[in-house]
Design a protein around this motif. Structure first.
Motif, PDB file in Angstrom:
ATOM      1  N   VAL A  48      28.326 -24.717  -1.285  1.00  0.00           N
ATOM      2  CA  VAL A  48      27.720 -25.481  -2.182  1.00  0.00           C
ATOM      3  C   VAL A  48      28.055 -25.054  -3.398  1.00  0.00           C
ATOM      4  O   VAL A  48      28.334 -25.775  -4.390  1.00  0.00           O
ATOM      5  CB  VAL A  48      26.484 -25.581  -1.468  1.00  0.00           C
ATOM      6  N   PHE A  49      27.852 -23.548  -3.529  1.00  0.00           N
ATOM      7  CA  PHE A  49      28.023 -23.195  -4.860  1.00  0.00           C
ATOM      8  C   PHE A  49      29.177 -22.049  -4.992  1.00  0.00           C
ATOM      9  O   PHE A  49      29.430 -20.944  -4.316  1.00  0.00           O
ATOM     10  CB  PHE A  49      26.743 -21.972  -5.095  1.00  0.00           C
ATOM     11  N   GLN A  74      31.456 -29.231  -9.654  1.00  0.00           N
ATOM     12  CA  GLN A  74      30.531 -29.132  -8.271  1.00  0.00           C
ATOM     13  C   GLN A  74      29.486 -28.456  -8.223  1.00  0.00           C
ATOM     14  O   GLN A  74      28.444 -28.791  -7.949  1.00  0.00           O
ATOM     15  CB  GLN A  74      31.431 -29.327  -7.341  1.00  0.00           C
ATOM     16  N   THR A  75      29.860 -27.135  -8.776  1.00  0.00           N
ATOM     17  CA  THR A  75      28.930 -26.134  -8.649  1.00  0.00           C
ATOM     18  C   THR A  75      27.579 -26.239  -9.852  1.00  0.00           C
ATOM     19  O   THR A  75      26.405 -25.903  -9.597  1.00  0.00           O
ATOM     20  CB  THR A  75      29.570 -24.913  -8.893  1.00  0.00           C
ATOM     21  N   ALA A  78      25.524 -28.957  -8.624  1.00  0.00           N
ATOM     22  CA  ALA A  78      24.504 -28.079  -7.189  1.00  0.00           C
ATOM     23  C   ALA A  78      23.610 -27.589  -8.120  1.00  0.00           C
ATOM     24  O   ALA A  78      22.282 -27.366  -7.542  1.00  0.00           O
ATOM     25  CB  ALA A  78      25.551 -27.383  -6.554  1.00  0.00           C
ATOM     26  N   THR A  81      20.767 -29.583  -9.524  1.00  0.00           N
ATOM     27  CA  THR A  81      20.042 -30.201  -8.311  1.00  0.00           C
ATOM     28  C   THR A  81      18.913 -29.351  -7.699  1.00  0.00           C
ATOM     29  O   THR A  81      17.885 -29.888  -7.634  1.00  0.00           O
ATOM     30  CB  THR A  81      21.169 -30.909  -7.430  1.00  0.00           C
TER      31      THR A  81
END
Length: 103
Positions: A48-49, A74-75, A78, A81
């Motif tokens: 995810v990270f 993307q990181t 995330a 979020t």
């Protein structure tokens, strides 16, 4: 993609005078440390990270610069979020936002 990677991955690698540059460098270092820490979490970790841009490039992955930039974005998504969910949980626990018991 390469120019954008350099802007995001090492914007304060050279000494820059002024308060704005000093504050920006401090936030960049904090961001770098957060990304390293999150990427080493046991369960979600690099799924995810992803590690910071600098590490992705230095590890010698066979990823294009465009792919590395996408992982960085993307990181970032995330992280935001996760911040939102933690803030929502804190607000709910403190009674600021009443959430329904069943979803």
């Amino acid at each position: 993609a390469l120019v954008r990677l350099m802007q995001l991955g090492g914007p304060y690698q050279y000494s820059q005078p002024g308060l704005k540059a000093g504050v920006g460098r401090s936030f960049w270092i904090l961001n770098f440390l957060v990304r390293i820490t999150l990427s080493k979490l046991p369960v979600v970790g690099e799924r995810v990270f992803h590690p910071p841009i600098f590490q992705l490039i230095q590890r010698g992955y066979r990823l294009s610069y465009r792919s590395i930039l996408a992982l960085a974005h993307q990181t970032t998504a995330a992280i935001w979020t996760a911040i939102f969910l933690v803030a929502l949980a804190v607000a709910s626990a403190s009674g600021l936002i009443p959430l329904p018991l069943s979803l």
